[in-house]
Scaffold this motif. Structure first.
Motif, PDB file in Angstrom:
ATOM      1  N   VAL A 166      44.296  -5.950 -54.915  1.00  0.00           N
ATOM      2  CA  VAL A 166      43.328  -4.893 -54.583  1.00  0.00           C
ATOM      3  C   VAL A 166      42.900  -4.160 -55.849  1.00  0.00           C
ATOM      4  O   VAL A 166      41.710  -3.894 -56.053  1.00  0.00           O
ATOM      5  CB  VAL A 166      43.927  -3.921 -53.542  1.00  0.00           C
ATOM      6  N   ASP A 167      43.848  -3.854 -56.711  1.00  0.00           N
ATOM      7  CA  ASP A 167      43.509  -3.168 -57.961  1.00  0.00           C
ATOM      8  C   ASP A 167      42.614  -4.026 -58.850  1.00  0.00           C
ATOM      9  O   ASP A 167      41.646  -3.528 -59.442  1.00  0.00           O
ATOM     10  CB  ASP A 167      44.771  -2.772 -58.723  1.00  0.00           C
ATOM     11  N   ALA A 168      42.930  -5.320 -58.947  1.00  0.00           N
ATOM     12  CA  ALA A 168      42.132  -6.213 -59.790  1.00  0.00           C
ATOM     13  C   ALA A 168      40.713  -6.351 -59.253  1.00  0.00           C
ATOM     14  O   ALA A 168      39.736  -6.310 -60.019  1.00  0.00           O
ATOM     15  CB  ALA A 168      42.797  -7.581 -59.888  1.00  0.00           C
TER      16      ALA A 168
ATOM     17  N   LYS B  48      37.288  -5.112 -61.067  1.00  0.00           N
ATOM     18  CA  LYS B  48      36.202  -6.064 -61.321  1.00  0.00           C
ATOM     19  C   LYS B  48      34.897  -5.578 -60.704  1.00  0.00           C
ATOM     20  O   LYS B  48      33.849  -5.609 -61.339  1.00  0.00           O
ATOM     21  CB  LYS B  48      36.592  -7.440 -60.750  1.00  0.00           C
ATOM     22  N   VAL B  49      34.964  -5.121 -59.455  1.00  0.00           N
ATOM     23  CA  VAL B  49      33.751  -4.655 -58.771  1.00  0.00           C
ATOM     24  C   VAL B  49      33.226  -3.389 -59.439  1.00  0.00           C
ATOM     25  O   VAL B  49      32.016  -3.232 -59.607  1.00  0.00           O
ATOM     26  CB  VAL B  49      34.035  -4.423 -57.271  1.00  0.00           C
ATOM     27  N   SER B  50      34.107  -2.502 -59.830  1.00  0.00           N
ATOM     28  CA  SER B  50      33.671  -1.265 -60.481  1.00  0.00           C
ATOM     29  C   SER B  50      33.032  -1.537 -61.837  1.00  0.00           C
ATOM     30  O   SER B  50      32.150  -0.807 -62.273  1.00  0.00           O
ATOM     31  CB  SER B  50      34.848  -0.312 -60.664  1.00  0.00           C
TER      32      SER B  50
ATOM     33  N   VAL C 282      29.123   1.626 -54.914  1.00  0.00           N
ATOM     34  CA  VAL C 282      30.159   0.597 -55.056  1.00  0.00           C
ATOM     35  C   VAL C 282      31.508   1.249 -55.339  1.00  0.00           C
ATOM     36  O   VAL C 282      32.530   0.872 -54.734  1.00  0.00           O
ATOM     37  CB  VAL C 282      29.779  -0.407 -56.167  1.00  0.00           C
ATOM     38  N   GLN C 283      31.537   2.214 -56.216  1.00  0.00           N
ATOM     39  CA  GLN C 283      32.792   2.884 -56.532  1.00  0.00           C
ATOM     40  C   GLN C 283      33.346   3.639 -55.323  1.00  0.00           C
ATOM     41  O   GLN C 283      34.551   3.669 -55.102  1.00  0.00           O
ATOM     42  CB  GLN C 283      32.611   3.821 -57.719  1.00  0.00           C
ATOM     43  N   GLN C 284      32.453   4.207 -54.521  1.00  0.00           N
ATOM     44  CA  GLN C 284      32.891   4.918 -53.326  1.00  0.00           C
ATOM     45  C   GLN C 284      33.489   3.938 -52.312  1.00  0.00           C
ATOM     46  O   GLN C 284      34.538   4.213 -51.718  1.00  0.00           O
ATOM     47  CB  GLN C 284      31.717   5.657 -52.697  1.00  0.00           C
TER      48      GLN C 284
END
Length: 154
Positions: A53-55, A59-61, A76-78
């Motif tokens: 989940v962290d990775a 990556k998405v952030s 996206v960050q939200q």
């Protein structure tokens, strides 16, 4: 020992745990060698899920979105923060569940591999696929007296 009456000094009794200690030392050395060679072993399934989940969140952030720029990045960050907020309590309350799910997944994968391996072996040998005998339905197995015949397309 030139004299036949002279006996060697009695030796100390052998350590009854010597074999166990030697095995434990060998095992510890082998584990240390493997850790140095392969890195740290994977953690529990819950820890690995948390790392995943962290990775994914990192990556998405870190992705740069061309449309919408800063607004899309904020959305996206939200979403990532909300996903982490949902996953973390579940992992904290049920860490054993993830270990069981990982074990079940491994067993399912092993069963799938066994089935595929058997089928591939038959394909290589060009053996026809054999189906278990099925009871005859209406019009089947009655010498063509019925109106239809079942065709197995497998």
């Amino acid at each position: 020992m030139s004299d036949h009456t002279e006996r060697p000094a009695p030796e100390a009794a052998p350590d009854p745990d010597a074999w166990e200690q030697a095995c434990a030392e060998d095992l510890a050395a082998e584990r240390a060698r493997r850790r140095a060679q392969q890195g740290p072993p994977p953690g529990t399934a819950a820890e690995e899920l948390r790392k995943l989940v962290d990775a994914v969140a990192d990556k998405v952030s870190g992705m740069q979105l061309p449309l919408g720029g800063g607004t899309a990045q904020g959305v996206v960050q939200q979403v990532v923060a909300q996903a982490k907020a949902v996953v973390e309590p579940v992992i904290e309350r049920n860490p054993d569940v993830f270990d069981h799910l990982a074990s079940a997944g491994s067993e399912l994968l092993a069963a799938y591999r066994a089935a595929v391996r058997g089928q591939e072996a038959r394909w290589v040998r060009d053996e026809p696929v054999q189906h278990p005998a099925k009871p005859a339905g209406p019009g089947e197995g009655d010498g063509g007296k019925g109106g239809s015949e079942r065709i197995d397309l497998d």
